[in-house]
Design a protein around this motif. Structure first.
Motif, PDB file in Angstrom:
ATOM      1  N   LEU A  55       1.178  -1.187  -0.149  1.00  0.00           N
ATOM      2  CA  LEU A  55      -0.433   0.059  -0.010  1.00  0.00           C
ATOM      3  C   LEU A  55       0.472   1.705   0.126  1.00  0.00           C
ATOM      4  N   ARG A  56       0.409   2.524  -1.251  1.00  0.00           N
ATOM      5  CA  ARG A  56       1.498   3.694  -0.581  1.00  0.00           C
ATOM      6  C   ARG A  56       0.543   4.151   0.310  1.00  0.00           C
ATOM      7  N   MET A  57       1.260   4.847   1.307  1.00  0.00           N
ATOM      8  CA  MET A  57       0.795   5.726   2.123  1.00  0.00           C
ATOM      9  C   MET A  57       0.596   6.421   2.999  1.00  0.00           C
ATOM     10  N   SER A  58      -0.174   7.752   3.777  1.00  0.00           N
ATOM     11  CA  SER A  58       0.894   8.930   4.002  1.00  0.00           C
ATOM     12  C   SER A  58       1.152   8.009   5.735  1.00  0.00           C
ATOM     13  N   ASP A  59       2.054   9.239   6.542  1.00  0.00           N
ATOM     14  CA  ASP A  59       2.309   9.164   7.833  1.00  0.00           C
ATOM     15  C   ASP A  59       0.993   9.960   8.376  1.00  0.00           C
ATOM     16  N   LEU A  60       0.842   8.997   9.921  1.00  0.00           N
ATOM     17  CA  LEU A  60      -0.167  10.089  10.308  1.00  0.00           C
ATOM     18  C   LEU A  60      -0.284  10.768  11.319  1.00  0.00           C
ATOM     19  N   ARG A  61      -0.949  11.871  10.718  1.00  0.00           N
ATOM     20  CA  ARG A  61      -1.037  13.178  11.356  1.00  0.00           C
ATOM     21  C   ARG A  61      -2.099  13.845  12.086  1.00  0.00           C
ATOM     22  N   ASP A  62      -2.098  15.176  11.864  1.00  0.00           N
ATOM     23  CA  ASP A  62      -2.959  15.906  13.141  1.00  0.00           C
ATOM     24  C   ASP A  62      -4.025  16.288  11.884  1.00  0.00           C
ATOM     25  N   ARG A  63      -5.304  16.332  11.604  1.00  0.00           N
ATOM     26  CA  ARG A  63      -6.030  17.146  10.676  1.00  0.00           C
ATOM     27  C   ARG A  63      -6.158  18.931  11.541  1.00  0.00           C
ATOM     28  N   PHE A  64      -6.390  19.763  10.890  1.00  0.00           N
ATOM     29  CA  PHE A  64      -7.551  20.532  10.895  1.00  0.00           C
ATOM     30  C   PHE A  64      -8.023  21.197  12.288  1.00  0.00           C
ATOM     31  N   ASP A  65      -8.800  20.326  12.410  1.00  0.00           N
ATOM     32  CA  ASP A  65     -10.055  20.754  14.113  1.00  0.00           C
ATOM     33  C   ASP A  65      -8.732  19.463  15.407  1.00  0.00           C
ATOM     34  N   GLY A  66      -7.782  18.686  15.095  1.00  0.00           N
ATOM     35  CA  GLY A  66      -7.078  18.635  15.730  1.00  0.00           C
ATOM     36  C   GLY A  66      -6.798  16.865  16.010  1.00  0.00           C
ATOM     37  N   SER A  67      -8.015  15.906  14.996  1.00  0.00           N
ATOM     38  CA  SER A  67      -8.475  14.677  14.719  1.00  0.00           C
ATOM     39  C   SER A  67      -7.167  14.457  14.101  1.00  0.00           C
ATOM     40  N   LYS A  68      -7.242  13.001  14.287  1.00  0.00           N
ATOM     41  CA  LYS A  68      -5.771  12.181  13.246  1.00  0.00           C
ATOM     42  C   LYS A  68      -6.504  12.069  12.022  1.00  0.00           C
ATOM     43  N   THR A  69      -5.524  12.265  10.974  1.00  0.00           N
ATOM     44  CA  THR A  69      -6.049  11.651   9.391  1.00  0.00           C
ATOM     45  C   THR A  69      -4.597  10.934   8.729  1.00  0.00           C
ATOM     46  N   PHE A  70      -5.156   9.995   7.838  1.00  0.00           N
ATOM     47  CA  PHE A  70      -4.171  10.215   6.638  1.00  0.00           C
ATOM     48  C   PHE A  70      -4.584   9.244   5.670  1.00  0.00           C
ATOM     49  N   PHE A  71      -3.948   9.057   4.233  1.00  0.00           N
ATOM     50  CA  PHE A  71      -3.890   9.373   3.024  1.00  0.00           C
ATOM     51  C   PHE A  71      -3.620   8.087   2.264  1.00  0.00           C
TER      52      PHE A  71
ATOM     53  N   ASN B 275      -4.967   7.478  -7.621  1.00  0.00           N
ATOM     54  CA  ASN B 275      -6.673   8.622  -7.126  1.00  0.00           C
ATOM     55  C   ASN B 275      -6.178   7.659  -5.746  1.00  0.00           C
ATOM     56  N   ILE B 276      -6.012   9.400  -4.890  1.00  0.00           N
ATOM     57  CA  ILE B 276      -5.730   9.409  -3.338  1.00  0.00           C
ATOM     58  C   ILE B 276      -6.747   9.204  -2.603  1.00  0.00           C
ATOM     59  N   PHE B 277      -7.070   9.098  -1.396  1.00  0.00           N
ATOM     60  CA  PHE B 277      -8.219   8.388  -0.452  1.00  0.00           C
ATOM     61  C   PHE B 277      -7.924   9.093   1.150  1.00  0.00           C
ATOM     62  N   GLN B 278      -8.612  10.088   1.708  1.00  0.00           N
ATOM     63  CA  GLN B 278      -8.268  10.658   3.379  1.00  0.00           C
ATOM     64  C   GLN B 278      -9.380   9.470   3.424  1.00  0.00           C
ATOM     65  N   TYR B 279      -8.678   9.135   5.538  1.00  0.00           N
ATOM     66  CA  TYR B 279      -9.486   8.204   6.101  1.00  0.00           C
ATOM     67  C   TYR B 279      -9.342   9.936   7.267  1.00  0.00           C
ATOM     68  N   VAL B 280     -10.925   9.955   7.588  1.00  0.00           N
ATOM     69  CA  VAL B 280     -11.071  11.271   8.754  1.00  0.00           C
ATOM     70  C   VAL B 280     -12.221  10.499   9.844  1.00  0.00           C
ATOM     71  N   ALA B 281     -11.779  10.844  10.680  1.00  0.00           N
ATOM     72  CA  ALA B 281     -12.654  10.636  12.112  1.00  0.00           C
ATOM     73  C   ALA B 281     -14.810  11.164  11.531  1.00  0.00           C
TER      74      ALA B 281
END
Length: 352
Positions: free
Chosen positions: A117-133, A140-146
């Protein structure tokens, strides 16, 4: 107002290998319930296919835990191609699709444990929640959000579609369409700068103006209990001139081809859009037949030619293999379907 934008119905994504992509989306996004899967000509799309009538296979898939659907498309009359140059954040068109999940860190750990899998590191989203791509099989790029607003319990790491990121060249002009006309009128973020959650995304290291829009009105339509609230994220690159993601390509070439919005009152919507300079580019004028699904479809272009589909549903399958369908047009457009109908969709689930 004689029309209503109920919210997202789906994101359209064109892929190179339909069966492999459907399996990927089941595994990583829980999109395992198909509404339809059929091969048909697409005469409605001639304005976006250089005047040619193409054929394509299309499958609409849903995660019953919650979130909007995804329409997966594979051209059958030509070999779809990707962009010549790799798109970057802020390029014009749909660049990222967000899916919601109950535990982003758990989803990250699961994806990290998978090979290839090609994926990003786990990072903080603008609202303080966690996210990754996560990149799919066609990059095509998908983003997991809370996310919340779950409809049914699920052990899957992810829910369905909850948002999309659209690159624009003139933010204020784009807001006139998406907020003033299409009803995404609640600004939850308007910030210009370098956004650290995009650090691993091509072009994400530059400064962008970023506006996140939601609807103040509650979700509507028969599937509102499942789709729940969703958002549109508009992004303008402030450091370079953006390119169209679909430059020199057509609808059904690889990528996020359109955003589909569920509407009621198509005629009134068309009049409102025309007055504002966004007249329908194409219109099925009646029920478009996609297997056993019948809908009224129209398309408009946003100011940067991103393709937006308006869908007024007439008939949808609940359990297609049993011949159970719903005539949506005769229902109150703001009233959700009863739970026994929505939960019957589980009988169509595909298991790998």
């Amino acid at each position: 107002m004689d029309y209503r934008i109920n919210g997202f119905q789906h994101i359209g994504v064109a892929v190179s290998d339909m069966d492999a992509s459907l399996k990927f989306y089941r595994k990583y996004f829980g999109l395992d319930i198909p509404f339809f899967d059929s091969v048909a000509a697409a005469p409605l799309m001639q304005d976006h296919t250089r005047g040619d009538v193409i054929t394509k296979r299309a499958s609409m898939i849903l995660n019953l835990a919650g979130g909007c659907a995804m329409e997966v498309i594979r051209a059958t009359s030509f070999e779809p191609v990707g962009p010549k140059e790799r798109p970057e954040m802020g390029d014009l068109g749909i660049y990222v699709t967000q899916v919601k999940c109950p535990d982003v860190e758990a989803a990250y750990n699961y994806c990290k444990s998978q090979d290839g899998l090609r994926m990003s590191d786990l990072r903080d989203r603008f609202d303080g929640s966690k996210t990754f791509f996560l990149h799919d099989l066609d990059d095509n790029i998908f983003q997991y959000v809370a996310g919340g607003d779950w409809y049914t319990p699920s052990k899957h790491i992810s829910g369905g579609v909850v948002g999309c990121t659209i690159g624009v060249s003139d933010m204020d002009k784009a807001i006139q369409l998406y907020s003033d006309i299409l009803g995404y009128d609640k600004v939850t973020l308007d910030e210009t700068g370098v956004h650290t959650e995009w650090k691993d995304i091509p072009g994400g290291q530059r400064a962008h103006r970023r506006v996140v829009l939601e609807q103040t009105q509650p979700p509507g339509g028969g599937f509102a209990k499942i789709s729940a609230r969703n958002f549109i994220e508009l992004v303008q690159d402030t450091e370079r001139k953006a390119e169209r993601i679909f430059k020199d390509r057509i609808w059904a070439d690889l990528g996020f081809v359109h955003l589909g919005l569920d509407v009621r009152g198509m005629k009134s919507l068309g009049e409102a859009l025309s007055k504002k300079g966004f007249a329908f580019r194409c219109d099925s004028n009646d029920a478009l037949d996609m297997g056993n699904t019948k809908v009224h479809c129209t398309y408009i272009d946003d100011p940067d030619e991103t393709w937006l589909e308006m869908i007024e549903v007439h008939k949808v399958p609940i359990v297609e293999k049993w011949g159970i369908y719903l005539n949506v047009a005769k229902r109150d457009p703001e009233k959700p379907l009863p739970d026994f109908m929505l939960k019957a969709l589980r009988f169509s689930r595909i298991k790998d």
